[in-house]
Design an enzyme around this catalytic site. Sequence first.
Site, short mmCIF file in Angstrom:
data_model
loop_
_atom_site.label_atom_id
_atom_site.label_comp_id
_atom_site.label_asym_id
_atom_site.label_seq_id
_atom_site.Cartn_x
_atom_site.Cartn_y
_atom_site.Cartn_z
CE LYS A 1 -17.93 -1.85 58.59
NZ LYS A 1 -16.78 -1.55 58.55
CG ASP B 1 -12.42 4.32 51.49
OD1 ASP B 1 -12.49 5.10 50.54
OD2 ASP B 1 -13.30 3.44 51.37
CB SER C 1 -16.06 -0.42 49.66
OG SER C 1 -15.06 -0.61 51.10
CG HIS C 2 -14.22 -3.77 52.51
ND1 HIS C 2 -13.07 -3.57 51.26
CD2 HIS C 2 -13.57 -2.40 52.91
CE1 HIS C 2 -12.08 -2.80 51.38
NE2 HIS C 2 -12.72 -2.06 52.15
N GLY C 3 -18.07 -5.50 52.25
CA GLY C 3 -19.68 -6.45 52.85
C GLY C 3 -20.24 -5.86 53.09
CG LEU D 1 -28.43 -1.61 60.03
CD1 LEU D 1 -27.39 -1.20 61.09
CD2 LEU D 1 -30.27 -0.44 60.15
N GLY D 2 -27.26 -0.81 55.69
CA GLY D 2 -26.23 -0.56 54.15
C GLY D 2 -25.23 -1.68 53.65
#
Length: 427
Positions: free
Chosen positions: A88, A182, A69-71, A65-66
């Site tokens: 994730k 964030d 910043s962390h995986g 899917l995309g």
Amino acid sequence: MGYLSCNAESAIAVCDCDPHNCGFHRRKKAHKNKPQRTKNNRHIREFPYTDLVSATNGFSSDHFLGKGSHGSVYKAVLDNGKLIVAVKKPTTNSNVSAENEIEILSRVHHPRLVNLIGYSSGTHCKNQLIVVEYMPNGSLFDLLHSSSHKSPGWYKRVRFALQVAKAVRVLHSGNPPVIHRDIKSSNVLIDEKWNARLSDFGLALRGQVEDVRFNRTPPAGTLGYLDPAYLNPSDVSTKSDMFSYGILLLEIISGRHAIDLNYSPSSVVDWAVPLIDGGDFVAVCDGRVDQPLDKEVVRSMAALAASCVRSNGEKRPGIVEVVECLTSVRKRVQASPIGSDPRRSVKPVDKQSVRKISSAVDIEVMSDRRSKSIGSITEVAAALTEVGTNKMGWDDDHMALVAKQAKYPLMKLKRSRSMGVPKIPDE
């Protein structure tokens, strides 16, 4: 569209666990795939790692899917097709952030957040996965900046801004408060009903400023959204989130990136704030969409954004004040036609349309002279369908809006000289 898109600037730094959060997995020992009840009476599931690998076809590109910043994030279908989720998969050096996100979301749940469904801990820490709600319509970043999307109109922009503000209010009103750290357009995801949800809590902190000082958690965030006053661990507060939210609001108003090297100045703050201070609100608006009829809409939103990005954090408004302001703005902005997809173009409802509908419904429904009105919007909509109003050239969205506006007795509707804006739920 998938769960996550990483078209914006990447987040920098990482966050260590705060004392309120450490040891979730050590405290919560449960059988695999058995729900765990949290303090807020929610069930957090622990999925077998192999089930998530199978559901993503080994984390194949077909399920991708995309990348955040962390995986990376993958779509998965579980429970024999009954549950669609986003999985994730953190990078090897993002395990602390992954555990932190689980800690935060296990304690906070709200319709304006991308909520935690469960997690999986493999034999090794690097196998830890996070399972969250699947958001099928991409991110706010995509809607504002992708050429493949038609830019959302002002009603949608105000609505998204208000929904994100409500998400932040949920975090800041906690005891202790949660500081997201964030907030940015790529972390605002759009659900199946085209509502905005705040996501990605890997950098979030739960606790008071004193706890942050004790942990010496390094500053973190995304370049362009990061509070310039946040230089030391002791500087972080809910007002740090307000700066990031102010950047997001400027992005929504102008359609410009937080940082865009194609412009000078490249920072949206350095470009927009002088224009706002000078009263040139039109120059700040996204030129791809028509401005709202009520000029106070732009004026109020621009002034609010400027106040959020003040260099002095103490002078920035709190999130409660922001929600109140945007709630007032949303009442002023003219509602766009109701529909699930903001990219659809629907003709506005005018008086002539209302008269046509009134006459059509009179013929079909008012034959019984004892009835002077239709009792509900549902009945009006049914009547419109019954008489075939789609033959007049209106689509379903147009009909839905007219049905909302026709909630008064039809005799009054025929004589009315103006039509009010319908009240549409913001949740």
